[in-house]
Structures are given as structure tokens and as C-alpha cells.
Design a protein around this motif. Structure first.
Motif, PDB file in Angstrom:
ATOM      1  N   THR A 124       0.810  -1.179  -0.045  1.00 39.51           N
ATOM      2  CA  THR A 124       0.088  -0.185  -0.121  1.00 39.51           C
ATOM      3  C   THR A 124       0.803   1.216   0.001  1.00 39.51           C
ATOM      4  O   THR A 124       2.130   1.166   0.432  1.00 39.51           O
ATOM      5  N   PRO A 125       0.466   2.316  -0.643  1.00 43.05           N
ATOM      6  CA  PRO A 125       1.080   3.471  -0.360  1.00 43.05           C
ATOM      7  C   PRO A 125       1.877   4.243   1.131  1.00 43.05           C
ATOM      8  O   PRO A 125       2.861   4.472   1.140  1.00 43.05           O
ATOM      9  N   HIS A 126       1.019   3.888   1.998  1.00 49.78           N
ATOM     10  CA  HIS A 126       1.320   4.155   3.283  1.00 49.78           C
ATOM     11  C   HIS A 126       2.308   2.988   3.785  1.00 49.78           C
ATOM     12  O   HIS A 126       3.140   3.340   4.700  1.00 49.78           O
ATOM     13  N   ALA A 127       2.118   1.875   3.181  1.00 49.68           N
ATOM     14  CA  ALA A 127       3.536   0.895   3.715  1.00 49.68           C
ATOM     15  C   ALA A 127       4.809   1.547   3.234  1.00 49.68           C
ATOM     16  O   ALA A 127       5.849   1.236   3.697  1.00 49.68           O
ATOM     17  N   LYS A 128       4.670   1.877   1.897  1.00 46.00           N
ATOM     18  CA  LYS A 128       5.831   2.361   1.150  1.00 46.00           C
ATOM     19  C   LYS A 128       6.391   3.441   1.903  1.00 46.00           C
ATOM     20  O   LYS A 128       7.535   3.687   2.174  1.00 46.00           O
ATOM     21  N   ALA A 129       5.564   4.686   2.450  1.00 39.87           N
ATOM     22  CA  ALA A 129       6.270   5.657   3.083  1.00 39.87           C
ATOM     23  C   ALA A 129       6.546   5.043   4.365  1.00 39.87           C
ATOM     24  O   ALA A 129       7.754   5.834   5.099  1.00 39.87           O
ATOM     25  N   PHE A 130       5.997   4.284   5.068  1.00 40.61           N
ATOM     26  CA  PHE A 130       6.565   3.722   6.325  1.00 40.61           C
ATOM     27  C   PHE A 130       7.776   3.199   6.030  1.00 40.61           C
ATOM     28  O   PHE A 130       8.631   3.144   7.036  1.00 40.61           O
ATOM     29  N   LEU A 131       7.968   2.329   5.229  1.00 46.13           N
ATOM     30  CA  LEU A 131       9.321   1.913   4.940  1.00 46.13           C
ATOM     31  C   LEU A 131      10.553   2.929   4.872  1.00 46.13           C
ATOM     32  O   LEU A 131      11.786   2.945   5.065  1.00 46.13           O
ATOM     33  N   GLN A 132      10.196   3.989   3.874  1.00 51.80           N
ATOM     34  CA  GLN A 132      11.109   5.109   3.868  1.00 51.80           C
ATOM     35  C   GLN A 132      11.480   5.856   5.384  1.00 51.80           C
ATOM     36  O   GLN A 132      12.564   6.245   5.569  1.00 51.80           O
ATOM     37  N   VAL A 133      10.403   5.806   6.366  1.00 53.04           N
ATOM     38  CA  VAL A 133      10.782   6.313   7.526  1.00 53.04           C
ATOM     39  C   VAL A 133      11.736   5.542   8.170  1.00 53.04           C
ATOM     40  O   VAL A 133      12.603   5.852   8.970  1.00 53.04           O
TER      41      VAL A 133
END
Length: 283
Positions: A124-133
Motif C-alpha cells: 500500500t502507499p502508506h506501507a511504502k512511506a513507512f518503509l522510507q521512515v
């Protein structure tokens, strides 16, 4: 008559005795009618049904107590055995995206990372953003410690949603999780380790060597921008050669070596006299 009166007990009255004897002269009898057999109260039956369900395991003890205590307070028109009807819980109205608060200012930045996760349609897009964090929290290493509550505050999500992100990232091979425990065995959080799919290719020696082997020699010229001294004098090299008019041909080291020691001393004495005259003139 006297015999009838003698046989009648003194405590029994005449009309009652006549009623008991079965006289039916059309008058209303005063004999007590047999009492109707009354069954259990409806409240008792309702409470018994509730506790029967609790004994069968259909209700918890707290729920059975609440229902049993609420039976007497119900209105008369409703059935006593029926549980109270609860209003459906309304879901909270989601806030529009443009009206949500802006993130707090931070100097945190992410190190170079591969775009494999960004192109993975299974996340999901939020999972990708969380991986960047997570990549930013790792810094120059590959590990970081975090809790689901802290991650939820960072991403403005619930710990349950953060758990789904972590499960997806572990399932598709982007991170590895390990539970942190203290000496007593209590859980302190999670240790997140990034895999090779997140790191850039040059962080790994094998990936860098493979890239250098695949790159043609004509394209890989890291020192091509440096000036070649052997081509300095050629006109076709594109470098401007200084002429005798643009630079001095006198070597200062040779000139100083040719000056005698007496000339050096006379020059030093002359400079000293000029300084003294300048100082006395100011005074």
C-alpha cells in the motif's frame, strides 16, 4: 330443628353452613371459591432464562448481571425476557484530507535506498512511506528499534494499522523483525533490520562489482575530466598555452642566488633607515 342445631358447631354460622350444605335457592353463595393456581412471575422466568444462557456459556457473568438487573426497570409494554435494544454505534466521520494538520518540522532525512519497494504493487502507499521512515531511522546502519505506538504517532495511524504494514513488509522480504526483551523477559519493542532489497546496489560489494563488470570500459572513465600534461603544448588539445607576453620568464630563485651577501646587507640597511625616518617623522 333442635337436633339440627345441636349437631351444628357453635363457631360455624348459619348462612355459611347453608352454603356448605349445597343449598341452591338462586341466591349468591358466600363460600370461598377455590384459589386459582398462579404460575411464576414473568420477571422470574426472564431472569431464569438469562442465567440459564450464562450457565450454558452463551453469556458472560457481567452481561448476565446487567440483563438481570435491567429486567425490572423495563416498561410494561415490552417483553420482560427480551434484552434492551441498543442504538447502533455511529462510526466517526473521517476528516477531509486537506483539513488535516501538517506534519511537525524535522531534520530527519532518508539515506539512499532502492526503488524496488516504490514499484511494488503489492504494498500500500502508506506501507511504502513507512518503509522510507524506517530507512531514515536506520541512518548509516541497517537496524533500528521502534515500538508500534511510536510508529503510530509518527505516521498518524493506529498500532493495529502499523502492524499490518510490518506484516506486509516482512512477507515480501523488505525487513526482518525481532522482539526486544529485557533481563526479565518483558517486551520492550521491535528491532527492525533492512534487507538487501531496500539498500542501494553500491552498499553491497557484490552488487558494486557486478555493476563495474557490466559497465563497458568506454563508458566508465572516472578520470576523463582531468587535464593530461602531455597534451598541454598541443594546439588541438583545446587548452590555451601561455605565451612569453603573458608570463614572466625570470626565475626568482636564480636571481636571489646571484645576489652577493654585501648587496643583501646594503639593501637591508637601507630599508631599516627608511623605517626609522618614517617613525621619527610621525613623532
Amino acid at each position: 330443628m333442635t337436633d339440627h342445631q345441636a349437631r351444628t358447631p357453635g363457631r360455624v354460622r348459619g348462612p355459611i353452613l347453608a352454603c356448605l350444605s349445597g343449598a341452591s335457592d338462586g341466591t349468591r353463595t358466600l363460600a370461598p371459591e377455590p384459589a386459582e393456581t398462579a404460575g411464576p412471575h414473568p420477571d422470574f422466568l426472564a431472569r431464569a432464562a438469562i442465567w440459564r444462557d450464562q450457565a450454558a456459556g452463551l453469556l458472560s457473568l457481567a452481561e448476565a448481571r446487567l440483563r438481570s438487573a435491567a429486567i425490572g426497570r423495563e416498561p410494561v409494554g415490552e417483553a420482560a425476557s427480551a434484552p434492551r435494544s441498543r442504538a447502533p454505534r455511529q462510526a466517526p466521520v473521517p476528516r477531509p484530507r486537506h483539513s488535516r494538520p501538517a506534519p511537525q518540522e524535522s531534520r530527519q532525512y532518508a539515506q539512499p535506498m532502492a526503488t524496488t519497494a516504490a514499484r511494488d504493487d503489492r504494498l500500500t502507499p502508506h506501507a511504502k512511506a513507512f518503509l522510507q521512515v524506517l530507512r531514515a531511522r536506520c541512518g548509516k546502519t541497517r537496524e533500528t528499534t521502534i515500538t508500534k505506538g511510536t510508529a503510530g504517532n509518527i505516521m498518524s495511524r493506529s498500532p493495529r494499522t502499523i502492524r499490518r504494514y510490518l506484516v506486509d513488509l516482512v512477507r515480501f522480504g523488505y525487513i526482518e523483525l525481532k522482539t526486544r526483551c529485557n533481563a526479565r523477559g518483558l517486551h520492550l519493542g521491535l528491532t527492525v533490520t533492512l534487507t538487501e532489497r531496500v539498500l542501494p546496489f553500491f552498499e553491497e560489494a557484490r552488487g558494486l562489482a557486478r555493476w563495474l563488470a557490466e559497465t563497458p570500459k568506454a563508458l566508465f572513465q572516472p578520470f576523463s575530466g582531468m587535464i593530461d600534461p602531455s597534451r598541454m603544448a598541443s594546439r588541438d588539445s583545446g587548452v590555451t598555452v601561455l605565451s612569453s607576453r603573458n608570463q614572466s620568464q625570470i626565475n626568482s630563485s636564480i636571481v636571489l642566488s646571484e645576489i652577493t651577501e654585501g648587496q643583501r646587507l646594503s639593501g637591508t640597511i637601507g630599508l631599516w633607515k627608511k623605517r626609522e625616518s618614517a617613525i621619527t617623522g610621525k613623532m
